[in-house]
Design a protein around this motif. Structure first.
Motif, short mmCIF file in Angstrom:
data_model
loop_
_atom_site.label_atom_id
_atom_site.label_comp_id
_atom_site.label_asym_id
_atom_site.label_seq_id
_atom_site.Cartn_x
_atom_site.Cartn_y
_atom_site.Cartn_z
N TRP A 171 3.08 -0.23 -0.30
CA TRP A 171 4.18 -0.08 -1.26
C TRP A 171 5.46 0.38 -0.56
O TRP A 171 6.55 -0.14 -0.81
CB TRP A 171 3.80 0.92 -2.34
CG TRP A 171 4.93 1.25 -3.27
CD1 TRP A 171 5.30 0.58 -4.40
CD2 TRP A 171 5.85 2.34 -3.14
NE1 TRP A 171 6.40 1.17 -4.98
CE2 TRP A 171 6.76 2.25 -4.23
CE3 TRP A 171 6.01 3.36 -2.21
CZ2 TRP A 171 7.80 3.16 -4.39
CZ3 TRP A 171 7.04 4.27 -2.37
CH2 TRP A 171 7.92 4.17 -3.47
N LEU A 185 -4.79 -7.40 -1.30
CA LEU A 185 -3.56 -6.83 -0.76
C LEU A 185 -3.06 -7.65 0.42
O LEU A 185 -1.86 -7.93 0.54
CB LEU A 185 -3.79 -5.38 -0.34
CG LEU A 185 -2.63 -4.70 0.40
CD1 LEU A 185 -1.41 -4.57 -0.52
CD2 LEU A 185 -3.05 -3.34 0.94
N PHE A 208 -2.64 1.48 0.32
CA PHE A 208 -1.82 0.89 -0.73
C PHE A 208 -0.48 1.62 -0.85
O PHE A 208 0.55 0.98 -1.10
CB PHE A 208 -2.57 0.92 -2.06
CG PHE A 208 -3.48 -0.26 -2.25
CD1 PHE A 208 -3.05 -1.38 -2.91
CD2 PHE A 208 -4.76 -0.25 -1.73
CE1 PHE A 208 -3.88 -2.48 -3.08
CE2 PHE A 208 -5.61 -1.33 -1.88
CZ PHE A 208 -5.17 -2.46 -2.56
N VAL A 248 1.32 -1.55 -6.64
CA VAL A 248 2.09 -2.35 -5.69
C VAL A 248 3.22 -3.09 -6.41
O VAL A 248 4.30 -3.29 -5.87
CB VAL A 248 1.16 -3.36 -4.96
CG1 VAL A 248 1.96 -4.34 -4.14
CG2 VAL A 248 0.18 -2.60 -4.06
#
Length: 356
Positions: A49, A187, A45, A264
């Motif tokens: 990002w 995601l 993650f 995010v």
């Protein structure tokens, strides 16, 4: 007085026979596996990002990749140590691999090869900066092998016929596995992720606001609700097929998904995240009252409709309260929760078409 340990912990610290030649990993082993898996999930993650928010990102060697791949190394080393420990006890071949861990052992070299491929891909083709990160072949290989590794505790519990109505603590490794798997799938479907919407964006999109792209913005939010709904609901319906899902499961799932979603989204969707967490609490009440299962097929289907209905009612209510008004197209925000509930009902019929 010495405190008495719960029975599940005493049993979990030992290796128990499940079928001839195969053994079951202990509760503690599963918990460590999923916690280490959490490490490299968070690394992914962070990397996602960075790809979206660091325009000067031009190298494979970044702090985010360091977190990601070190987490994989720790997880892989742990799983291999578990297998090696069993080999030291005289087990060979599949007999050395705990029940449920076979796919993870296979996924480790797959992940390593995809990691090498990712390095070569970035070296020769550059660093992705947008939606292309979600369609990179090496990234798809990484996510598939990650999910295989993360769901190991769920496979362990699924294969153990003694686990029927576990407590939340006993079921925690499986709950975390489901939560992080849902987060990773969401995601990689972030182009249709409704959790990252801010309150203003929700109200404007369902008001056919030109600032949100008019009808195209409306279509995007509607599609995002459908995709997100199925991703969040499927783990609960899947678990309810096999277990008496303990109260707290839905709340943990929503909290984990929202923690990663808000990161995010640069923490700009906090009111939306709060709505999802609140809906998780209500869904846990539904789990407690309805006790959905394959044997209780009517309650299973009622739950499949009610859980998404509650989720998206909370979604729009939170947006309306935050902005101070509801979307101007009434059909959209009143009908979307019903449509989501019907999608959940259809999914329940597909998963459990008849009573067991």
């Amino acid at each position: 007085m010495v405190a008495r340990l719960p029975v599940w912990w005493a049993v979990g610290t030992m290796v128990a026979m499940v079928e001839p030649g195969r053994i079951k990993a202990s509760y503690r082993t599963d918990l460590i596996t999923v916690l280490l898996g959490t490490w490299f999930s968070l690394g992914l993650f962070l990397d996602a990002w960075a790809h979206s928010n660091v325009p000067e990102l031009e190298t494979f060697f970044t702090p985010w990749h360091a977190v990601f791949y070190s987490g994989f190394a720790a997880t892989g080393a742990w799983i291999l140590w578990v297998v090696w420990r069993n080999m030291q006890q005289g087990r060979r071949g599949l007999a050395a691999i705990p029940l449920g861990y076979g796919p993870a052992v296979f996924a480790l070299p797959v992940f390593a090869l995809c990691g090498l491929g990712d390095y070569l891909w970035h070296t020769f083709l550059g660093i992705e900066q947008g939606i292309d990160i979600l369609f990179s072949p090496t990234h798809l290989g990484l996510i598939a092998s990650m999910i295989t590794i993360l769901t190991t505790p769920l496979r362990t519990a699924w294969a153990d016929q003694d686990v029927q109505a576990p407590s939340l603590v006993r079921f925690l490794p499986s709950v975390l596995a489901l939560a992080f798997t849902a987060s990773l799938v969401l995601l990689f479907a972030s182009y249709a992720d409704a959790t990252i919407y801010q309150a203003n964006g929700i109200v404007r999109a369902f008001s056919f606001d030109k600032a949100e792209g008019g009808s195209s913005g409306t279509n995007r939010l509607a599609a995002s609700i459908t995709v997100t709904n199925l991703i969040l609901l499927t783990p609960l319906l899947l678990a309810a097929r096999r277990f008496r899902v303990p109260v707290g499961t839905a709340t943990i799932l929503q909290i984990v998904v929202m923690l990663l979603s808000t990161a995010v989204a640069n923490y700009e969707n906090l009111s939306t995240a709060a709505a999802f967490v609140l809906s998780g609490i209500v869904i846990d009440v539904l789990l407690w009252k309805l006790r959905p299962s394959e044997e209780r097929i009517r309650q299973y289907r009622v739950f499949a409709f009610a859980a998404p209905f509650v989720t998206w009612v909370s979604f729009f209510a939170s947006a309306g309260i935050t902005v101070g008004r509801m979307p101007s197209v009434t059909e959209m925000w009143t009908g979307a929760p019903i449509a989501a509930g019907l999608h959940g009902l259809l999914l329940a019929v597909v998963l459990v078409p008849v009573r067991r």
